[in-house]
Design an enzyme around this catalytic site. Structure first.
Site, PDB file in Angstrom:
ATOM      1  N   ARG A 184      60.819  10.785  42.230  1.00 17.98           N
ATOM      2  CA  ARG A 184      61.950  10.145  43.331  1.00 17.98           C
ATOM      3  C   ARG A 184      63.331   9.495  43.030  1.00 17.98           C
ATOM      4  NH1 ARG A 184      59.145   8.784  48.596  1.00 17.98           N
ATOM      5  NH2 ARG A 184      57.439   8.586  47.128  1.00 17.98           N
ATOM      6  N   ASN A 210      90.274 -31.510  17.443  1.00 20.18           N
ATOM      7  CA  ASN A 210      91.073 -30.403  18.235  1.00 20.18           C
ATOM      8  C   ASN A 210      90.761 -29.434  17.460  1.00 20.18           C
ATOM      9  OD1 ASN A 210      92.865 -30.684  20.359  1.00 20.18           O
ATOM     10  ND2 ASN A 210      94.053 -29.599  19.076  1.00 20.18           N
ATOM     11  N   THR A 248      44.689   5.936  42.159  1.00 21.44           N
ATOM     12  CA  THR A 248      44.786   4.601  42.064  1.00 21.44           C
ATOM     13  C   THR A 248      43.081   4.677  41.539  1.00 21.44           C
ATOM     14  OG1 THR A 248      44.132   4.493  44.461  1.00 21.44           O
ATOM     15  CG2 THR A 248      46.688   4.518  43.743  1.00 21.44           C
ATOM     16  N   ASN A 250      46.820  -0.698  54.974  1.00 20.87           N
ATOM     17  CA  ASN A 250      46.653  -0.901  54.004  1.00 20.87           C
ATOM     18  C   ASN A 250      47.970  -0.906  52.602  1.00 20.87           C
ATOM     19  OD1 ASN A 250      45.670  -1.410  51.441  1.00 20.87           O
ATOM     20  ND2 ASN A 250      45.103   0.929  50.860  1.00 20.87           N
ATOM     21  N   ASP A 282      55.338  -1.549  41.178  1.00 23.28           N
ATOM     22  CA  ASP A 282      56.670  -0.822  41.253  1.00 23.28           C
ATOM     23  C   ASP A 282      57.164  -1.366  43.306  1.00 23.28           C
ATOM     24  OD1 ASP A 282      54.442   1.046  43.466  1.00 23.28           O
ATOM     25  OD2 ASP A 282      55.378   2.387  43.187  1.00 23.28           O
ATOM     26  N   LYS A 303      80.974 -18.028  19.062  1.00 23.11           N
ATOM     27  CA  LYS A 303      79.514 -17.385  18.958  1.00 23.11           C
ATOM     28  C   LYS A 303      78.859 -17.904  17.972  1.00 23.11           C
ATOM     29  CE  LYS A 303      78.878 -14.579  15.858  1.00 23.11           C
ATOM     30  NZ  LYS A 303      78.617 -14.074  14.258  1.00 23.11           N
ATOM     31  N   GLY A 360      52.379   5.307  37.231  1.00 25.31           N
ATOM     32  CA  GLY A 360      52.858   6.968  38.448  1.00 25.31           C
ATOM     33  C   GLY A 360      54.091   7.114  37.396  1.00 25.31           C
ATOM     34  N   TYR A 380      50.197  -3.484  41.951  1.00 25.94           N
ATOM     35  CA  TYR A 380      51.196  -2.953  42.048  1.00 25.94           C
ATOM     36  C   TYR A 380      52.252  -2.539  41.230  1.00 25.94           C
ATOM     37  CZ  TYR A 380      48.841   0.412  45.267  1.00 25.94           C
ATOM     38  OH  TYR A 380      47.497   1.283  45.872  1.00 25.94           O
TER      39      TYR A 380
HETATM   40  C1  UD1 Z   1      48.199   3.687  48.586  1.00 28.92           C
HETATM   41  C2  UD1 Z   1      47.117   3.721  49.204  1.00 28.92           C
HETATM   42  C3  UD1 Z   1      46.956   3.420  50.798  1.00 28.92           C
HETATM   43  C4  UD1 Z   1      48.481   2.816  50.600  1.00 28.92           C
HETATM   44  C5  UD1 Z   1      49.399   2.453  49.727  1.00 28.92           C
HETATM   45  C6  UD1 Z   1      49.659   1.476  49.812  1.00 28.92           C
HETATM   46  C7  UD1 Z   1      45.148   4.559  48.326  1.00 28.92           C
HETATM   47  C8  UD1 Z   1      44.197   6.080  47.522  1.00 28.92           C
HETATM   48  N1  UD1 Z   1      45.897   4.629  48.518  1.00 28.92           N
HETATM   49  O1  UD1 Z   1      48.533   5.510  48.323  1.00 28.92           O
HETATM   50  O2  UD1 Z   1      45.927   3.204  50.927  1.00 28.92           O
HETATM   51  O3  UD1 Z   1      48.808   2.410  51.978  1.00 28.92           O
HETATM   52  O4  UD1 Z   1      48.991   3.134  48.376  1.00 28.92           O
HETATM   53  O5  UD1 Z   1      51.627   1.455  49.360  1.00 28.92           O
HETATM   54  O6  UD1 Z   1      45.054   3.274  46.425  1.00 28.92           O
HETATM   55  N2  UD1 Z   1      49.165   4.810  40.386  1.00 28.92           N
HETATM   56  C9  UD1 Z   1      48.862   4.501  38.736  1.00 28.92           C
HETATM   57  N3  UD1 Z   1      47.865   5.461  38.651  1.00 28.92           N
HETATM   58  C10 UD1 Z   1      47.545   6.767  39.913  1.00 28.92           C
HETATM   59  C11 UD1 Z   1      48.058   6.405  40.766  1.00 28.92           C
HETATM   60  C12 UD1 Z   1      48.609   5.730  41.494  1.00 28.92           C
HETATM   61  O7  UD1 Z   1      49.111   4.077  38.432  1.00 28.92           O
HETATM   62  O8  UD1 Z   1      46.883   7.567  39.150  1.00 28.92           O
HETATM   63  C13 UD1 Z   1      50.019   3.540  40.492  1.00 28.92           C
HETATM   64  C14 UD1 Z   1      51.267   3.450  40.727  1.00 28.92           C
HETATM   65  O9  UD1 Z   1      52.360   3.896  39.306  1.00 28.92           O
HETATM   66  C15 UD1 Z   1      51.561   3.330  41.852  1.00 28.92           C
HETATM   67  C16 UD1 Z   1      50.470   2.798  42.719  1.00 28.92           C
HETATM   68  O10 UD1 Z   1      49.677   2.800  41.906  1.00 28.92           O
HETATM   69  O11 UD1 Z   1      52.607   2.346  41.247  1.00 28.92           O
HETATM   70  C17 UD1 Z   1      50.073   3.262  44.131  1.00 28.92           C
HETATM   71  O12 UD1 Z   1      50.642   4.261  43.879  1.00 28.92           O
HETATM   72  P1  UD1 Z   1      51.066   5.571  45.176  1.00 28.92           P
HETATM   73  O13 UD1 Z   1      51.420   6.538  44.765  1.00 28.92           O
HETATM   74  O14 UD1 Z   1      52.078   5.177  45.582  1.00 28.92           O
HETATM   75  O15 UD1 Z   1      49.806   4.413  46.386  1.00 28.92           O
HETATM   76  P2  UD1 Z   1      49.204   6.110  47.577  1.00 28.92           P
HETATM   77  O16 UD1 Z   1      48.529   6.396  47.043  1.00 28.92           O
HETATM   78  O17 UD1 Z   1      50.540   6.629  48.122  1.00 28.92           O
END
Ligand code: UD1
Ligand code: CA
Length: 452
Positions: A13, A365, A74, A162, A97, A339, A9, A95
């Site tokens: 924001r 010295n 995801t 989750n 992040d 350095k 992602g 994740y």
């Molecule tokens: C996801 C979960 C949700 C959970 C939440 C916790 C799914 C469908 N939902 O929500 O149940 O409560 O995390 O934070 O999984 N990412 C990718 N590729 C993508 C989409 C996302 O790499 O196509 C990565 C993002 O960079 C991020 C992580 O996956 O690090 C989660 O993505 P994000 O969109 O924040 O999660 P949600 O789908 O909102």
């Protein structure tokens, strides 16, 4: 075990030119917090997408990356990393992040997963405000996850959510990942749909949800920074380090400090640092990527890429740069810059000095205002100063040059040629005395003024 980190992602924001996961917490990019944690459990792979090249440039070389372009959810992210998954290994999903997860939490997740021989084990928590999270729906002895945007009113009231962190059996994942569809409110491939497909689902409830908080904007970035800072400072204090003022002290996650060391206010310790016992660090000090022995004092100084042995004192107002090595008992005083230089045992450079590309022996010295002239505008050159040498104040040592053991350089010298052991070198104009010259000048000026 395999550890797969989702980091495709962008993080709109954040309002940033850079991908979200390279923003830093306590001086360390978020993605590196997660990679370092993952490496404790197995081989790490990262799914990259938006600004993939930037994210990759932060990763250690042994980490594999998988491109997800475009980002379709995801579940799709994991599909893109299918070749990383093997049927004989479990897969931990993290994740990029979510930087503050603790090792012991993953440990607990893995224990539950292994003991139950589960298809998947989900880390969950109770959210006061579950908005945005997937809900843990338990019905007829079965568990599934319903995303916020797909949930009905009853499901929206569920507070167990989750975290997005799971362990999957590799076999279950490979057998089922291609069955995911994007037939849902967001038109995405949800990894969470796999939970409903599994027969044997376990959950582990996390009591300290801040561990799984993600960063979406810079306010949350600063909030997690505060949590991380507090956590690290407490651990250090409980392990025997005095932190005089935690509110003005910033210490990164890869800093090790020995017992009875005191960290004074306004101190920043970043990167990989080892500090021994009985040291005094600060006030007003910044140290990065360095190794300090025992009983070292660093006051009001900047130190980066240095190795400092026992009983050394540095500062106030010193700057030790990359490649500085200070052997035992060295004293570096105010307004001294070093350095790529090694300073031998018991040697001193107490005031207003630059030592660059220099090798200084023991018991030397270095007088106030000594400069190694290491650069001619094209190349850098080395200076060697032998044991027991004495460099008089305000000397310029024009490199390449060698000062022999026990040699003395007269104050104010410009040294352009090697000085033999035990010699005296003078490189300055002889002093001239003109008796009464000043007095005669004064009288001449006075007479001239009277005539005007
Ligand atoms: C996801 C979960 C949700 C959970 C939440 C916790 C799914 C469908 N939902 O929500 O149940 O409560 O995390 O934070 O999984 N990412 C990718 N590729 C993508 C989409 C996302 O790499 O196509 C990565 C993002 O960079 C991020 C992580 O996956 O690090 C989660 O993505 P994000 O969109 O924040 O999660 P949600 O789908 O909102
Ligand atoms: Ca999220």
């Amino acid at each position: 075990m395999k550890v797969l980190i989702l980091a495709a992602g962008l993080g709109k924001r954040m309002k940033s030119k850079y991908p979200k996961v390279v923003h830093k917490i306590l001086g360390k990019p978020m993605i590196n917090w997660v990679v370092d944690l993952g490496r404790k459990f197995g081989e790490v792979g990262v799914v990259v997408g938006r600004k993939a090249e930037v994210v990759k440039s932060y990763l250690p070389v042994d980490v594999k990356t998988y491109l997800q372009e475009p980002q379709l959810g995801t579940g799709h992210a994991v599909m893109c990393a299918k070749e990383f998954i093997s049927p004989s290994d479990d897969v931990l999903i993290l994740y990029g992040d979510v930087p503050l997860l603790k090792e012991e939490t993953i440990q607990r997740l893995l224990e539950t997963h292994t003991n139950a021989r589960a298809d998947v084990t989900v880390l969950t928590f109770i959210a006061d405000d579950p908005t945005g999270y997937g809900r843990i729906v338990r019905e007829n002895g079965k568990i599934r996850i319903v995303e916020h945007k797909d949930a009905n009113e009853e499901q929206l009231r569920i507070k167990e959510v989750n975290s997005g962190i799971y362990v999957f059996s590799g076999k279950f994942l490979l057998d089922n990942i291609d069955k995911l569809s994007n037939n849902n409110a967001q038109g995405e491939y949800y990894l969470t749909d796999l939970i409903g497909m599994a027969n044997n689902v376990e959950t582990v409830l996390l009591n300290d949800p801040v561990q799984v908080f993600g960063v979406n904007d810079r306010v949350q970035l600063s909030q997690l920074e505060a949590v991380a800072r507090d956590r690290i400072l407490k651990e250090l204090m409980l392990s025997g380090v005095t932190i005089v003022d935690p509110a003005s002290t910033f210490i990164g996650p890869d800093v090790k400090i020995g017992i009875d060391t005191v960290i004074h206010p306004f101190t920043i310790l970043e990167g990989e640092i080892t500090i021994g016992e009985d040291c005094e660090i600060g006030p007003y000090t910044r140290i990065k990527n360095s190794i300090l022995g025992n009983n070292v004092k660093v006051v009001r100084s900047e130190v980066e890429g240095a190795v400092i042995e026992d009983n050394v004192s540095v500062g106030p107002f010193s700057r030790l740069r990359e490649g500085t090595i200070l052997r035992e008992n060295v004293k570096i005083g105010n307004f001294v810059e070093t350095k790529k230089s090694t300073i031998g045992k018991n040697s001193k450079a107490q005031h207003l000095t630059y030592l660059g590309d220099a090798t200084v022996g023991e018991d030397v010295n270095i007088g106030a205002g000594t400069i190694t002239c290491n650069y001619d505008g094209y190349k850098k050159y080395q200076t060697f100063i032998g044991d027991n040498a004495f460099i008089g104040s305000n000397s310029s040592l024009v490199a390449p040059v060698k000062i022999g053991k026990g040699a003395i350089v007269g104050a104010g010298s410009v040294i352009t040629e090697d000085v033999p052991d035990d010699a005296l070198a003078l490189g300055r104009a002889r002093q001239v005395i003109k008796e009464d010259w000043a007095k005669l000048k004064r009288e001449a000026m006075k007479n001239a003024n009277h005539k005007e």
